[in-house]
Design a protein around this motif. Structure first.
Motif, short mmCIF file in Angstrom:
data_model
loop_
_atom_site.label_atom_id
_atom_site.label_comp_id
_atom_site.label_asym_id
_atom_site.label_seq_id
_atom_site.Cartn_x
_atom_site.Cartn_y
_atom_site.Cartn_z
N MET A 1 0.82 -1.22 0.00
CA MET A 1 0.00 0.00 0.00
C MET A 1 0.85 1.27 0.00
SD MET A 1 -3.30 -0.60 2.40
CE MET A 1 -4.51 -1.88 2.05
N LEU A 2 2.11 1.15 0.39
CA LEU A 2 2.99 2.33 0.42
C LEU A 2 3.58 2.65 -0.96
CD1 LEU A 2 4.98 1.75 3.76
CD2 LEU A 2 3.01 3.25 3.40
N GLU A 3 3.50 1.68 -1.89
CA GLU A 3 4.14 1.84 -3.19
C GLU A 3 3.70 3.13 -3.90
OE1 GLU A 3 6.53 -0.07 -4.69
OE2 GLU A 3 6.49 1.36 -6.37
N ALA A 4 2.39 3.36 -3.94
CA ALA A 4 1.88 4.52 -4.67
C ALA A 4 2.07 5.83 -3.90
CB ALA A 4 0.39 4.32 -4.96
N LEU A 5 2.61 5.74 -2.68
CA LEU A 5 2.71 6.92 -1.81
C LEU A 5 4.14 7.38 -1.60
CD1 LEU A 5 0.30 5.55 0.98
CD2 LEU A 5 -0.30 7.11 -0.88
N LYS A 6 5.09 6.76 -2.32
CA LYS A 6 6.52 6.94 -2.02
C LYS A 6 6.97 8.39 -1.93
CE LYS A 6 8.15 3.95 -5.14
NZ LYS A 6 8.98 2.93 -5.83
N THR A 7 6.41 9.24 -2.82
CA THR A 7 6.89 10.63 -2.85
C THR A 7 5.97 11.58 -2.08
OG1 THR A 7 5.70 10.97 -4.92
CG2 THR A 7 8.02 10.32 -5.09
N ARG A 8 4.94 11.02 -1.44
CA ARG A 8 4.07 11.88 -0.62
C ARG A 8 4.79 12.29 0.66
NH1 ARG A 8 -1.70 10.37 -0.92
NH2 ARG A 8 -1.97 9.97 -3.14
N PHE A 9 4.42 13.45 1.16
CA PHE A 9 4.96 13.89 2.44
C PHE A 9 4.14 13.29 3.58
CE2 PHE A 9 6.67 16.99 -0.48
CZ PHE A 9 7.98 17.08 -0.03
N GLY A 10 4.77 13.18 4.73
CA GLY A 10 4.11 12.60 5.89
C GLY A 10 2.78 13.24 6.18
N ASN A 11 2.73 14.59 6.04
CA ASN A 11 1.49 15.29 6.38
C ASN A 11 0.43 15.16 5.28
OD1 ASN A 11 2.44 17.02 4.44
ND2 ASN A 11 2.91 18.70 5.86
N GLN A 12 0.75 14.44 4.21
CA GLN A 12 -0.26 14.21 3.16
C GLN A 12 -0.86 12.81 3.28
OE1 GLN A 12 2.47 14.95 -0.12
NE2 GLN A 12 1.40 16.85 -0.60
N LEU A 13 -0.46 12.07 4.32
CA LEU A 13 -0.94 10.69 4.46
C LEU A 13 -2.14 10.64 5.40
CD1 LEU A 13 2.49 8.89 5.06
CD2 LEU A 13 1.27 9.15 2.88
N SER A 14 -3.03 9.69 5.16
CA SER A 14 -4.13 9.45 6.09
C SER A 14 -3.56 8.83 7.37
CB SER A 14 -5.15 8.50 5.47
OG SER A 14 -4.60 7.19 5.39
N GLY A 15 -4.39 8.79 8.40
CA GLY A 15 -3.95 8.18 9.66
C GLY A 15 -3.52 6.73 9.45
N GLY A 16 -4.29 5.99 8.67
CA GLY A 16 -3.97 4.58 8.42
C GLY A 16 -2.67 4.42 7.66
N GLN A 17 -2.47 5.30 6.67
CA GLN A 17 -1.22 5.24 5.89
C GLN A 17 -0.02 5.56 6.78
OE1 GLN A 17 -2.45 8.09 2.95
NE2 GLN A 17 -3.30 6.52 1.58
N GLN A 18 -0.20 6.52 7.68
CA GLN A 18 0.89 6.85 8.62
C GLN A 18 1.21 5.67 9.52
OE1 GLN A 18 0.82 10.54 10.77
NE2 GLN A 18 -0.22 11.62 9.12
N GLN A 19 0.18 4.95 9.91
CA GLN A 19 0.41 3.81 10.79
C GLN A 19 1.19 2.71 10.07
OE1 GLN A 19 -3.51 4.75 13.05
NE2 GLN A 19 -2.92 2.70 13.62
N LEU A 20 0.82 2.44 8.81
CA LEU A 20 1.58 1.45 8.02
C LEU A 20 3.04 1.90 7.91
CD1 LEU A 20 -0.62 0.49 4.93
CD2 LEU A 20 0.06 -1.01 6.81
N LEU A 21 3.23 3.18 7.61
CA LEU A 21 4.58 3.71 7.45
C LEU A 21 5.37 3.59 8.75
CD1 LEU A 21 6.79 5.20 5.88
CD2 LEU A 21 5.58 7.35 6.33
N ALA A 22 4.71 3.87 9.87
CA ALA A 22 5.40 3.79 11.17
C ALA A 22 5.87 2.36 11.45
CB ALA A 22 4.49 4.28 12.29
N VAL A 23 5.03 1.39 11.10
CA VAL A 23 5.42 -0.01 11.32
C VAL A 23 6.57 -0.39 10.38
CG1 VAL A 23 4.66 -2.41 11.22
CG2 VAL A 23 3.13 -0.67 12.16
N ALA A 24 6.48 0.03 9.11
CA ALA A 24 7.55 -0.25 8.15
C ALA A 24 8.86 0.39 8.63
CB ALA A 24 7.17 0.27 6.77
N ARG A 25 8.77 1.60 9.12
CA ARG A 25 9.95 2.31 9.60
C ARG A 25 10.56 1.60 10.82
NH1 ARG A 25 9.23 8.47 11.41
NH2 ARG A 25 8.26 7.38 13.16
N GLY A 26 9.68 1.10 11.70
CA GLY A 26 10.18 0.40 12.89
C GLY A 26 10.89 -0.91 12.53
#
Ligand SMILES: Nc1ncnc2c1ncn2[C@@H]1O[C@H](COP(=O)(O)OP(=O)(O)OP(=O)(O)O)[C@@H](O)[C@H]1O
Ligand SMILES: [Mg+2]
Length: 234
Positions: free
Chosen positions: A122-147
């Motif tokens: 789900m992050l593939e299409a969002l690669k160049t988006r900024f953090g503040n352009q992500l939905s809450g759910g997208q941020q949560q996926l990103l946080a887990v991937a980052r961890g």
């Protein structure tokens, strides 16, 4: 690997954890479940450092964590995805992932951002988006991937599914399982979503007002409906 013995945690003089015993071996995946305010986040914060003052045994591979600062615990192979995610708003998805390389333990090779995105499609299409352009759910996926990018020995994951749509919860479970299994990452997952916790772990602890009131496999939990009624029902 992780050894927690008679852990007490306090905020000022208010005691929140009252003698927690818990062990996690290499690659083991364990859930901590419990109502709001049971002390789940306090347990994770005590292990990672920062927040409550912790007393008792707290060791990772024999090293006394209580003597170490947060960044030193990171270097030993701990990674925390906190309740509040802390996505950098002015960095892109790829940059948010890149930055986690610095949290890699000595002697460990981190994954690349591309490899992590491979695990979280789900992050593939969002690669160049900024953090503040992500939905809450997208941020949560990103946080887990980052961890997970530093390939920690132990990932501490604090209620990652809170407020997520079911389809994202499913994707997150698949991604976490794939990475942990392929890379031998151990997991300590704080959750209230029992379905998700069951997908991601083999055993669980139930926490109630700062004490462990049950520990065992999910089958043992299913065979103990009184645990659920007494300690988890609202
Ligand atoms: N910074 C703090 N200062 C003082 N008390 C705190 C602090 N953080 C948490 N507490 C208290 O500690 C107790 C346990 O809180 P904790 O956040 O660990 O629970 P939790 O199980 O993670 O709950 P939730 O499911 O709502 O996230 C609660 O009574 C809470 O009010
Ligand atoms: Mg919490």
């Amino acid at each position: 690997m992780l050894e927690v013995g008679q852990l007490r945690a306090l905020y000022g003089d208010s005691q929140v954890l009252h003698g927690i015993d818990l062990t996690i071996s290499r690659g083991q995946r364990v859930a901590v479940i419990g109502r709001n305010g049971a002390g789940k986040s306090t347990l994770l914060k005590s292990i990672m450092g920062g927040g409550p003052s912790a007393h008792g045994v707290l060791q990772l591979d024999g090293a006394d964590l209580r003597r170490l600062k947060g960044f030193e615990r990171t270097r030993l192979g701990l990674s925390l995805v906190p309740e509040d995610r802390r996505i950098f708003p002015h960095l892109t998805v790829v940059e948010n992932l890149e930055i986690a390389r610095h949290a890699t333990a000595r002697g460990t090779t981190p994954a690349s951002p591309e490899a992590m995105i491979g695990f979280f499609p789900m992050l593939e299409a969002l690669k160049t988006r900024f953090g503040n352009q992500l939905s809450g759910g997208q941020q949560q996926l990103l946080a887990v991937a980052r961890g997970l990018l530093p390939m920690p020995k132990l990932l501490l994951l604090d209620e990652p599914t809170e407020g997520l749509a079911p389809i994202i919860v499913e994707e997150m479970a698949k991604s976490i399982n794939a990475i942990c299994a392929q890379h031998g990452v151990a997991l300590l997952l704080s959750e209230q979503n029992l379905w998700f916790a069951r997908q991601c772990t083999n055993s669980l602890y139930v926490l109630d007002t700062g004490r462990i009131v049950f520990s065992g496999s999910w089958d043992e939990f299913d065979a103990s409906p009184e645990v659920r009624n007494r300690h988890l029902a609202l």
